[in-house]
Scaffold this motif. Sequence first.
Motif, PDB file in Angstrom:
ATOM      1  N   LEU A   9     -12.590  50.350  27.905  1.00  0.00           N
ATOM      2  CA  LEU A   9     -13.157  51.696  27.799  1.00  0.00           C
ATOM      3  C   LEU A   9     -14.563  51.808  28.387  1.00  0.00           C
ATOM      4  O   LEU A   9     -15.490  52.304  27.743  1.00  0.00           O
ATOM      5  N   ARG A  18     -15.960  57.253  23.822  1.00  0.00           N
ATOM      6  CA  ARG A  18     -15.097  57.756  24.884  1.00  0.00           C
ATOM      7  C   ARG A  18     -14.552  59.137  24.546  1.00  0.00           C
ATOM      8  O   ARG A  18     -14.376  59.966  25.424  1.00  0.00           O
ATOM      9  N   GLU A  19     -14.287  59.379  23.272  1.00  0.00           N
ATOM     10  CA  GLU A  19     -13.823  60.704  22.874  1.00  0.00           C
ATOM     11  C   GLU A  19     -14.824  61.764  23.307  1.00  0.00           C
ATOM     12  O   GLU A  19     -14.461  62.845  23.748  1.00  0.00           O
ATOM     13  N   ARG A  65     -16.480  52.031  20.833  1.00  0.00           N
ATOM     14  CA  ARG A  65     -16.275  52.441  22.228  1.00  0.00           C
ATOM     15  C   ARG A  65     -15.267  53.569  22.316  1.00  0.00           C
ATOM     16  O   ARG A  65     -15.371  54.448  23.169  1.00  0.00           O
ATOM     17  N   LEU A  66     -14.278  53.516  21.423  1.00  0.00           N
ATOM     18  CA  LEU A  66     -13.264  54.566  21.412  1.00  0.00           C
ATOM     19  C   LEU A  66     -13.900  55.891  21.004  1.00  0.00           C
ATOM     20  O   LEU A  66     -13.614  56.955  21.552  1.00  0.00           O
ATOM     21  N   ARG A  67     -14.791  55.810  20.042  1.00  0.00           N
ATOM     22  CA  ARG A  67     -15.472  57.003  19.570  1.00  0.00           C
ATOM     23  C   ARG A  67     -16.332  57.596  20.675  1.00  0.00           C
ATOM     24  O   ARG A  67     -16.319  58.801  20.927  1.00  0.00           O
ATOM     25  N   GLY A  92     -14.319  50.287  16.667  1.00  0.00           N
ATOM     26  CA  GLY A  92     -13.887  51.566  17.224  1.00  0.00           C
ATOM     27  C   GLY A  92     -14.980  52.314  17.957  1.00  0.00           C
ATOM     28  O   GLY A  92     -14.749  53.412  18.452  1.00  0.00           O
TER      29      GLY A  92
END
Lengths: 526, 419, 412
Positions: free
Chosen positions: A422, A407-408, A403-405, A401
């Motif tokens: 991402l 990106r946030e 990259r998702l973090r 996660g």
Amino acid sequence: MAVASRRIQTEVLVIGGGATGLGTVWDLALRGFDTVLVERADLIEGTSGRFHGLLHSGGRYVVKDPVAAKECVDENALLRRLMPDCIEDTGGLFVETPDDDPEYADRFLEGCRASSLPVDEISVAEALRREPRLNPKIRRAFAVPDASIDAWKTASSLARGATAEGARVLTYHRVVDLHRDDGAMTGARVRDERSGEEFDIEARFILNASGPWAAQILHMAGIEDVGVIPGKGIMIAMNHRLVNTVINRCVMPADGDILVPIRTVSVIGTTDMRAADPDELEVTQDEVDQMLEDGERLVPGFKQARALRVWAGARPLFQDARAGEVADTRDVSRTHAVVDHAARDGVKGLLTMSGGKLTTFRLMAQDLVDAMCDQLGEQRPCRTEEVKPPGNEDGEYYDVGSRLRRRERTMADDELICECELIGRKRLEEELVRRWTTNLDDIRRLLRLGMGPCQGGFCIYRATGIMHGVERLDGEQAALSLHHFLQERWKGVWPILYGDQLRQARLDDWIFQGLLDIEHLPGATA
Amino acid sequence: MNQHDVLVVGTGLAGLSAAVRLAQSGARVRVLAKGVGATHLSGGTIDVLGYTPERVERPGEALAALPSGHPYARVGAARVAAALDWFKTQFSGGYTYTGSLEENLLLPTAIGVPKPTALAPVTMAGGDLRSVTEVMAVGFRGLKDFHPALLADGLSRTLPSVTARATELHLPVERRVEFNALGLARAFDQRDFRRTVITELTSRLRPGEVVAFPAALGIASPHDVWSELEHGLGRPVFEVPTLPPSVPGMRVFAVLRDALRRAGGSLLLNNVVVGAERSNGRVSSLRVRVGLREERHGADWIVIATGGFASGGLALDSDWTARETALGLPVAGVPEPGARRFEPQYFAAHPIARAGVAVDDRLRPVGADGFENVLVVGATLAGAEPWKEKSGDGLSLSTGHMAAELVLAESGATKEAIA
Amino acid sequence: MSDDVLGTLLMRDSLDHCVKCTICETFCPVANVTPLFPGPKYAGPQSERFRVADEASPDSSLDYCSGCGICTQVCPQGVHIAEINTQARAKLREKTGHKLRDRMIARPTLTGKLGTPAAPVANWTLSNPAFRLLVEKTMDIHRSAPLPTFAGRTFQRWARKHTSPASERRVAFFHGCGTNYYEPRLGEMTVELLEHNGIKVEVPKQDCCGLPLQSNGMFKDARGYAHRLAERLAPFAREGVDIVGTSTSCTLMLKREALEILEMGDDEALLAVSSRVYDICEYLLMLHARGELKTDFAAVEETVTYHAPCQQQGHGIGKPALDLMALIPGLNVVESTASCCGIAGTYGLKREKYDIAMKVGAGLFAEIAEATPDRVVCDSETCRWQIEHATGVRSVHPVEMLHRASGLSSPW
């Protein structure tokens, strides 16, 4: 032909920029050797960049090859400590499917104990709770410390570490000749593939870590008949993590018996066929069909799931030709061997590392450098068990996660270029500056741009536009780049083009051809 | 079970064209679809025939010369012309389509390739490269789906007689750092934004230069946006289709959907056709999956406009068998089991490229009994490679329109026969 | 492509069908008005690849998804986008913890039971600006949020005292919390209308379907409610008695959302109920298709605007309310073209989401303002409350129009 205008002098020349070569140059640098690594393409462009993604617990080998198993057990624990940032702690399961010999499981347990491999039998219900897509008909399940390991992060970390310790890592430098003065190696002639310039590297010692290309390298030293067999294996990345734990079939090692969750995909593999040339690896329809069947055994509904990409890698299997032919390459030991060319061929200053697996790269490097030290009569202790290569300082495992973090945090002020993976605009521009490359393929491998489900359908146009816009590409190069990307992507996709992936490919055809009319851009269909 | 005159399956250009034409003629039409159709993804032009593989200048002539296996051979140039004329009548209030089968327009794509097309909205027609000599392509920082410099560079290489330049505007759009064409179109719908664009741009332009924008010149009132920009900049302005979402495509969808509604037709989304009930050689009702249920819809006529592999109207399974997913109609043009479907080179002619449902001159599926009242249209059809030929819109529009005409004619005949 | 959700494939596996076409994003009412929500493609199939089961996703922007479900409806590839989002949000909330506010507003029976006995006081308090300001500061419920008014009585109590005339044709009435505590008159009208058409109406004891708990990420509790409700209704379903509901979002919950999102595919009672649940307009139109609906309607000389709630569209049945109202002479029905009113159940009540909700609904409100209808017709109670709040125009369920046209009630 370019005239050699300069030369580099070093103590040890390492040939091959895969995990073995990088591990070796890291080991050498830590031992205080002056060293140069040459790799004909980008790092891990060979076998290491095409492997399954698995950090073996050793369970696969406990019955068939206990020596290999013990090595894996030890190295698994070491790498978890040394390079956690490159590793995702997925854990692993060995499962007995209805097709498997029920007697094997007990031998497996026994083998685990003998190899000191931590193993835990769990109930089938628990296995299914952890992995809802697992075949509900499995009879037994065993938890082991498998993990997935990211080859690129590993390579990058080792390269940075070695460079920081004074080593030189030269990518896109192809060995075109080896220099031998009677019974001793003196160096090599290399060509910078980007500029065409050729020059010499003088070295006391050459370590051949070129994997399945070892024979081709040795040929340049006049050494023949070294039994390195390229063992081709194909792997298919499925579009998403069908499982979050490495799933192994609890059987004697066979084809297609491992499913590895690595980053955003899960990879089924692999096959095992002798190949003549590691640069000519064909993915056949039969192999694809076989992998899909094997996947279906582990995860019902596998064949309806979306296949993302297929590729082939060549293992460097070592069977000394003098010991006779081998029928099934799977029977060749997976553990590694140092080929001592002084003893075997009367050539000093040259050692080849063959066999092995990515999980044991550190040990392979250690054994190779130790053998060199023996030959040189210099005892310098190995330090790779103590020193963490750069990037692993915080001691945390990689988490999917991340990259998702990230990106946030950046969403509000950074354009998203590759949506599937991402990748933001700032990151892309950073890499362009840092690496001075306009080869979209390098960017792809590094950032995973265009490696997600849309296979570049959107991001490749955007990335080309950005690179063109920051004047790293002119119009003609942009067209070539687009073409190259489309072709490279197609290579890994056309053998598995069915179902959802075919839909995607058709949509991409509509965009690239129907909307952009790319075939009529000069240079784009070269 | 509810009963309709016609059930149309699919909300792409083919399905909507057929449905609207039928509804406007008084038929009770229901459109069933899994979701919204491909209009949102295609450029918004009507590409009839662009390459054969040579570039086509006169599409009417070229399509008459196509081999008999091509779906256009079922339609014929006259019917294609009729469909184009009909399509044009659906637009009014300034936002109209221009062009014909006589001669293709030549419009630049987002990477600067002159692409032949038959019909384009007025907001695009100003970019016709047969007459344009100087272009300034305008991008917007944050619109990552349009790179004006790529367009300009490409155009300079493909058509050296045209001088092309590029510039980028840095303007706030909806307080977003990135936006797509729809977000930009909403901004363009605002007068203040248009004024700012005009002010920013005017000083950058040379006399005689025509301005190319990404296809985002308004979603609510594109004609107003476009004409105000032309007026404010004092020169022709045109929009260039780029990566989806396609704003011009969305305009087409909205026009046809509203026309359907006004004509009394209905549209049900999330309805997936999974089969049919048949009797006496005809389909009496469609089996439709809605959520977790299966419903039945009865109709006298069925038009299958589900698209090709891209939309799931055709599917290729992992065992390499192809099927038509709504009714299980036979799929032609699929290589034998064991033979290659695709070639290793991306731009090669792929063996499976023209696979689809083959139809006769009445658009009935060939090789299938019991589907007398089923017509198949659009990208589901065998024999074309629309993304290469640049023929997708034309095929969808003309076969959809033709299907409607056939149903109307044959219903009339059927009623007479019964009377 | 097999999309069977009952027991084999998970919602999450439908992400494989996503081809990044962006169609869902063009329709998302929230992403179109605020950059705080990255859009359904991003939050759903795209981010799902980065999520590991049982662990919370790090993308808190997901929380801005309103759960309207429009994305799933328009997706041409069959990705269960909204369902993926709702499941991911539940995991997120498990990790961040559930606010007291959410635990309260997700339990309408709790608030209903508390507010009903003291309705006048409760209603006065909840409309008092000073009190609402305090509530906003302490509980993050927006001061202007359209909270409904307690009726002071329950529909259940009326139903227990009411005897439905005997008939061979029966239905079970799933009235929902909205009708029970806030709009009991709607429940009465529904019963009267059905009886008028010769149907005996059973009103079993029942509680909440769990939808607001599901939307707010409290899956375990939601499953409990859904299961208990299914147990109440299942006996009817098994006898072949249809179940009708006036809350279009709650009937959708039983039809499919509880099975898909809460993964209750092995709940026998719910399976039995799911295949026999109908939205009331859906059901009335079915009767009409069979010739069993009395259509001798009196004229209603009015202009109304009809808005189909997102959840109603989620049934995939078209707009039966429109077809029914078309049978009423004199009634001029203007069909709204706007997609979402913004409230999305409990979403628009929240302080941090109220403004987004109002922006989402702005198009609809403007349409209504321009059409100046006599009233608005809409199948979902929370949407009606939002529309009344934003436009001041009285909003009613389609049943009320039919009830009146059937001569069963006098003009308002």
